[in-house]
Design a protein around this motif. Structure first.
Motif, mmCIF file in Angstrom:
data_model
loop_
_atom_site.group_PDB
_atom_site.id
_atom_site.type_symbol
_atom_site.label_atom_id
_atom_site.label_comp_id
_atom_site.label_asym_id
_atom_site.label_seq_id
_atom_site.Cartn_x
_atom_site.Cartn_y
_atom_site.Cartn_z
ATOM 1 N N UNK A 199 1.119 11.579 16.647
ATOM 2 C CA UNK A 199 1.073 10.152 16.957
ATOM 3 C C UNK A 199 0.454 9.354 15.805
ATOM 4 N N UNK A 200 -0.606 9.899 15.215
ATOM 5 C CA UNK A 200 -1.239 9.205 14.094
ATOM 6 C C UNK A 200 -0.313 9.158 12.883
ATOM 7 N N UNK A 201 0.457 10.221 12.674
ATOM 8 C CA UNK A 201 1.398 10.264 11.556
ATOM 9 C C UNK A 201 2.462 9.179 11.719
ATOM 10 N N UNK A 202 2.989 9.051 12.927
ATOM 11 C CA UNK A 202 3.989 8.012 13.194
ATOM 12 C C UNK A 202 3.376 6.623 13.045
ATOM 13 N N UNK A 203 2.150 6.460 13.557
ATOM 14 C CA UNK A 203 1.486 5.158 13.444
ATOM 15 C C UNK A 203 1.253 4.784 11.987
ATOM 16 N N UNK A 204 0.845 5.752 11.179
ATOM 17 C CA UNK A 204 0.639 5.476 9.759
ATOM 18 C C UNK A 204 1.953 5.087 9.089
ATOM 19 N N UNK A 205 3.035 5.743 9.459
ATOM 20 C CA UNK A 205 4.327 5.396 8.888
ATOM 21 C C UNK A 205 4.743 3.976 9.229
ATOM 22 N N UNK A 206 4.531 3.569 10.480
ATOM 23 C CA UNK A 206 4.874 2.196 10.876
ATOM 24 C C UNK A 206 4.017 1.194 10.110
ATOM 25 N N UNK A 207 2.742 1.503 9.961
ATOM 26 C CA UNK A 207 1.845 0.609 9.223
ATOM 27 C C UNK A 207 2.293 0.470 7.776
ATOM 28 N N UNK A 208 2.660 1.574 7.151
ATOM 29 C CA UNK A 208 3.061 1.530 5.748
ATOM 30 C C UNK A 208 4.352 0.750 5.535
ATOM 31 N N UNK A 209 5.195 0.667 6.543
ATOM 32 C CA UNK A 209 6.416 -0.121 6.400
ATOM 33 C C UNK A 209 6.119 -1.621 6.380
ATOM 34 N N UNK A 210 5.009 -2.026 6.984
ATOM 35 C CA UNK A 210 4.685 -3.446 7.070
ATOM 36 C C UNK A 210 3.680 -3.896 6.013
ATOM 37 N N UNK A 211 2.768 -3.027 5.623
ATOM 38 C CA UNK A 211 1.654 -3.455 4.772
ATOM 39 C C UNK A 211 2.111 -4.046 3.434
ATOM 40 N N UNK A 212 3.065 -3.452 2.692
ATOM 41 C CA UNK A 212 3.466 -4.087 1.424
ATOM 42 C C UNK A 212 3.978 -5.509 1.592
ATOM 43 N N UNK A 213 4.747 -5.761 2.650
ATOM 44 C CA UNK A 213 5.237 -7.112 2.893
ATOM 45 C C UNK A 213 4.097 -8.046 3.267
ATOM 46 N N UNK A 214 3.136 -7.538 4.038
ATOM 47 C CA UNK A 214 1.978 -8.351 4.400
ATOM 48 C C UNK A 214 1.121 -8.663 3.175
ATOM 49 N N UNK A 215 0.979 -7.702 2.279
ATOM 50 C CA UNK A 215 0.224 -7.954 1.049
ATOM 51 C C UNK A 215 0.902 -9.021 0.199
ATOM 52 N N UNK A 216 2.210 -8.956 0.107
ATOM 53 C CA UNK A 216 2.933 -9.954 -0.674
ATOM 54 C C UNK A 216 2.784 -11.344 -0.064
ATOM 55 N N UNK A 217 2.829 -11.421 1.250
ATOM 56 C CA UNK A 217 2.662 -12.726 1.899
ATOM 57 C C UNK A 217 1.228 -13.222 1.751
ATOM 58 N N UNK A 218 0.263 -12.320 1.853
ATOM 59 C CA UNK A 218 -1.133 -12.710 1.649
ATOM 60 C C UNK A 218 -1.342 -13.268 0.245
ATOM 61 N N UNK A 219 -0.764 -12.609 -0.758
ATOM 62 C CA UNK A 219 -0.902 -13.097 -2.129
ATOM 63 C C UNK A 219 -0.185 -14.426 -2.321
ATOM 64 N N UNK A 220 0.911 -14.623 -1.613
ATOM 65 C CA UNK A 220 1.653 -15.877 -1.732
ATOM 66 C C UNK A 220 0.874 -17.044 -1.133
ATOM 67 N N UNK A 221 0.317 -16.855 0.052
ATOM 68 C CA UNK A 221 -0.381 -17.936 0.752
ATOM 69 C C UNK A 221 -1.872 -17.981 0.425
#
Length: 394
Positions: A235-257
């Motif tokens: 379960x933790x492995x799957x959760x980490x995978x889902x998080x990693x799919x979103x984090x780069x996009x969130x970082x880019x948006x954080x840097x933009x705003x």
């Protein structure tokens, strides 16, 4: 008849080759080669500078903040050449290091000859002129370098010392005061505190996302081979995978705003992904794919003085990936959301590749916990989304 002659002459003129265009090919080729050489030198100098900062634990956040800044500028729509704030400074630092190396060669050579002369005949004064020449070479090198730096430290400043201007202005106190002011203005223009703070906030937001699945993965691995540990680890492995799919996009948006709350604006990045699914998928492929070689470097423990070498590889791989991620975000910001069944099929095809990309990356992270000297802490050492942890055994 005159009209026919005019037509014939016009055809003859049009059939003749354009000598100006033919002569321009060598010039264009030289310009292209020179531009590519300068670009590679600039990227290499910038990579070395960021790698040196990344090798120092307290200054790693500056490197991370710089990468976020590049991604943020591109996301806001700035031009590619304007999205690398330290490129000119890094180029001049590279020229300075190259010049120091070149002018130090005669000094080392004269020093070596002087030592050899003293070893051959310790009682002779044959080494004295060589030592004098060495001292003169040191002084001349210092004057030459300082004069080039006072004028800007560009390539032409090293190639042409401007002797007349040197004799007129080098010895004036106003010249040295102006050089001091220029140096201070240069340091202020780097905006180091702002980049440091940007990197710290980006890292904090990233850790908030990965800390729970990382801790669960560590606990599951330490519990042993029990059934509950296996379920928890899966379960933790799957959760980490889902998080990693979103984090780069969130970082880019954080840097933009430039707002920390954007690190948790999942709805916004989902809309961004729908507008440019293939661009974001390609950016994720580069980001996670180029991070895999960094885990291979952790198999062998490196001495502390060589820490900056793998950090150089980190910068050389992650900076282009962050650039592509910023370009993908910019593309999505300037596109309306595609409509229709074909757009939906493309969106789901791109989404279908994301678990495979992240899964392959996580497989290498999983294997690295058995090879890395840090062990299970590797789940926190996410090189694709965080700064590089020093590649040492301490």
């Amino acid at each position: 008849m005159p009209r026919e002659e005019a037509v014939v002459q016009a055809r003859l003129v049009s059939s003749q080759p354009d000598r100006g265009a033919a002569r321009s090919w060598p010039r264009r080729s030289f310009t292209a080669v020179a531009g590519a050489t300068v670009g590679l030198f600039r990227f290499g100098s910038l990579s070395v500078l960021l790698a040196l900062l990344a090798a120092i634990p307290a200054l790693q956040w500056i490197t991370f903040g710089y990468m976020l800044e590049v991604s943020g500028r591109l996301s806001r729509g700035e031009k590619l050449r304007d999205s690398f704030p330290w490129s000119d400074v890094a180029t001049r630092i590279g020229f300075a290091l190259a010049a120091i190396f070149l002018v130090s060669l005669p000094v080392h050579l004269l020093t070596h000859w002087s030592q050899v002369a003293r070893l051959i005949d310790p009682e002779s004064n044959a080494s004295l002129p060589l030592r004098w020449l060495g001292g003169f070479a040191v002084g001349a090198a210092g004057i030459y370098l300082s004069w080039a730096w006072m004028r800007g430290g560009r390539l032409r400043d090293y190639l042409w010392p401007a002797p007349i201007r040197f004799l007129k202005t080098y010895w004036r106190p106003s010249t040295w005061l102006a050089a001091r002011d220029d140096l201070w203005s240069l340091l202020v223009s780097l905006e180091v505190p702002r980049l440091f703070w940007l990197g710290v906030r980006g890292a904090v937001g990233t850790l908030v996302w990965i800390i729970v699945p990382a801790i669960l993965l560590i606990v599951a691995n330490r519990e042993g081979k029990g059934g509950s540990a296996g379920v928890l680890g899966a379960l933790a492995f799957v959760a980490m995978g889902i998080v990693l799919m979103y984090v780069p996009l969130l970082q880019s948006r954080f840097a933009e705003k430039n707002r920390l709350t954007e690190m948790f604006n999942v709805a916004a990045v989902r809309r961004s992904y729908r507008r440019a699914p293939w661009a974001h998928t390609f950016a994720a492929l580069l980001l996670f794919g180029l991070a895999i070689p960094l885990y291979l470097l952790k198999i062998e423990t490196l001495p502390r003085e060589a820490t900056w070498l793998p950090c150089l590889m980190f910068v050389a791989l992650m900076l282009p990936a962050r650039t592509v991620l910023g370009l993908a975000t910019r593309r999505s910001n300037h596109r309306p959301e595609p409509q229709g069944w074909w757009a939906g099929i493309q969106r789901w095809m791109a989404r279908g590749l994301m678990p495979a990309i992240v899964g392959i990356y996580m497989l290498f992270v999983f294997l690295s916990q058995y090879l890395d000297v840090h062990g299970l802490q590797t789940w926190f050492h996410q090189h694709a989304i965080l700064v590089p942890v020093p590649f040492t055994g301490t």
